[in-house]
Design a protein around this motif. Structure first.
Motif, mmCIF file in Angstrom:
data_model
loop_
_atom_site.group_PDB
_atom_site.id
_atom_site.type_symbol
_atom_site.label_atom_id
_atom_site.label_comp_id
_atom_site.label_asym_id
_atom_site.label_seq_id
_atom_site.Cartn_x
_atom_site.Cartn_y
_atom_site.Cartn_z
ATOM 1 N N ILE A 38 0.824 -1.213 0.000
ATOM 2 C CA ILE A 38 0.000 0.000 0.000
ATOM 3 C C ILE A 38 0.858 1.263 0.000
ATOM 4 N N GLU A 39 2.090 1.141 -0.438
ATOM 5 C CA GLU A 39 2.991 2.278 -0.308
ATOM 6 C C GLU A 39 2.473 3.542 -0.979
ATOM 7 N N ASN A 40 1.853 3.389 -2.146
ATOM 8 C CA ASN A 40 1.363 4.566 -2.872
ATOM 9 C C ASN A 40 -0.156 4.676 -2.820
ATOM 10 N N SER A 65 5.142 -2.250 2.660
ATOM 11 C CA SER A 65 5.416 -0.888 2.213
ATOM 12 C C SER A 65 6.889 -0.817 1.820
ATOM 13 N N TRP A 66 7.346 0.394 1.393
ATOM 14 C CA TRP A 66 8.734 0.443 0.987
ATOM 15 C C TRP A 66 9.377 1.786 1.178
ATOM 16 N N ASP A 67 10.061 2.264 0.145
ATOM 17 C CA ASP A 67 10.915 3.438 0.333
ATOM 18 C C ASP A 67 10.166 4.715 0.670
ATOM 19 N N HIS A 68 8.855 4.772 0.376
ATOM 20 C CA HIS A 68 8.129 6.015 0.675
ATOM 21 C C HIS A 68 7.416 5.993 2.024
ATOM 22 N N PHE A 156 10.924 -8.077 -1.623
ATOM 23 C CA PHE A 156 12.228 -7.412 -1.759
ATOM 24 C C PHE A 156 12.074 -6.206 -2.669
ATOM 25 N N HIS A 157 12.188 -5.025 -2.090
ATOM 26 C CA HIS A 157 11.996 -3.792 -2.827
ATOM 27 C C HIS A 157 13.333 -3.353 -3.410
ATOM 28 N N LYS A 158 13.444 -3.339 -4.720
ATOM 29 C CA LYS A 158 14.769 -3.134 -5.338
ATOM 30 C C LYS A 158 14.645 -2.629 -6.762
ATOM 31 N N THR A 181 9.779 -5.990 -6.093
ATOM 32 C CA THR A 181 8.852 -4.894 -6.312
ATOM 33 C C THR A 181 9.649 -3.623 -6.588
ATOM 34 N N HIS A 182 8.946 -2.580 -6.996
ATOM 35 C CA HIS A 182 9.477 -1.235 -7.178
ATOM 36 C C HIS A 182 9.684 -0.843 -8.631
ATOM 37 N N THR A 183 9.979 -1.782 -9.523
ATOM 38 C CA THR A 183 10.312 -1.386 -10.890
ATOM 39 C C THR A 183 9.087 -1.222 -11.798
HETATM 40 FE FE LIG Z 1 9.357 1.995 -4.327
#
Ligand SMILES: [Fe+2]
Length: 268
Positions: A38-40, A65-68, A156-158, A181-183
């Motif tokens: 649900i990061e965004n 969640s991740w970088d945000h 794994f967020h990368k 995830t992330h890309t």
């Molecule tokens: Fe991200």
């Protein structure tokens, strides 16, 4: 153990898309657990508490969640820090005795006599963050973790697939599934190593269709023609969406099946 995995449920229309699709998926796949990123969920950075609560009510077991996640820390930290919070964050952010971040990077969920451990991990390569080395961190974590569980999934967020693959090698026979995830580009590389641990290096997202991930095409014109990044990007208001997710089956700790599923639909 059957699991549905979604990632990047982006902004309000796509929260509604999940609300619409999830009961149908539940009926079709009969999953024991649902994991959703649900990061965004609020905007292209940060979820706020009310939106996390909105999603929590949708028969979701773990929200990653991740970088945000700390971009809007004040509006999420109490929710994140609740003892029974379904929301987790990458476990390898820098922390010290002087400053501990809210909540933690893993969660065990239990249902139908099965216990699933979900771990959230992040790389720093091409990210705007420095974090503890994810490879060292997860090895230490698994070595010292004393609770029982029947399966382990790592989100794994990368940015780079080489790191996902090396994590796969490192954790083979130790975890059931690693998904990247992330890309924002679903990969066609779901694979099993030594008949044990599955990987897919990117799951993709719940996204407005058509758009540039979530951005309305024309709003990117000035940026792409000038390379000046100050121009504002507009959200796509398209009611059509594409939902990408994974159906995963795990038996006796081992991942035995992984299926990529795509739904194209509209809210109206
Ligand atoms: Fe991200």
């Amino acid at each position: 153990m059957k699991i549905l995995v979604f990632w990047d449920v982006y902004w309000r229309i796509w929260r509604k898309a999940l609300e619409k699709e999830l009961p149908l998926l539940k009926q079709k796949y009969n999953p024991d657990f649902v994991i959703v990123n649900i990061e965004n969920a609020t905007w292209w950075r940060w979820p706020i508490e009310s939106h996390a609560i909105e999603l929590e009510k949708l028969w979701i077991d773990v929200m990653t969640s991740w970088d945000h996640i700390f971009d809007n820390e004040e509006k999420i930290k109490d929710f994140l820090d609740k003892q029974d919070s379904k929301l987790i964050r990458p476990m390898n952010f820098y922390e010290s005795d002087d400053f501990i971040l809210p909540w933690k990077g893993y969660k065990i969920v239990e249902k139908n006599s099965e216990k699933l451990l979900v771990i959230n991990l992040m790389s720093e390569t091409f990210m705007k963050f420095n974090v503890f080395n994810p490879f060292i961190e997860i090895q230490e974590f698994l070595k010292n973790f004393k609770q029982d569980y029947d399966a382990v999934i790592v989100d794994f967020h990368k940015e780079v697939s080489s790191e996902a693959y090396w994590l796969w090698y490192l954790l083979d026979w130790k975890v059931s599934l690693i998904y990247g995830t992330h890309t924002h580009m679903q990969t066609n590389d779901e694979n099993i190593l030594d008949n044990w641990t599955w990987i897919i290096s990117d799951v993709w997202m719940v996204w407005p269709f058509p758009s540039v991930i979530w951005a309305e095409f024309s709003s990117l014109k000035k940026r792409f023609l000038t390379w000046i990044w100050k121009w504002k990007i507009e959200q796509s208001l398209n009611n059509k969406y594409v939902v990408n997710w994974l159906f995963v089956e795990i038996k006796d700790w081992k991942c035995i099946d992984i299926e990529k599923i795509r739904v194209r639909n509209s809210l109206v």
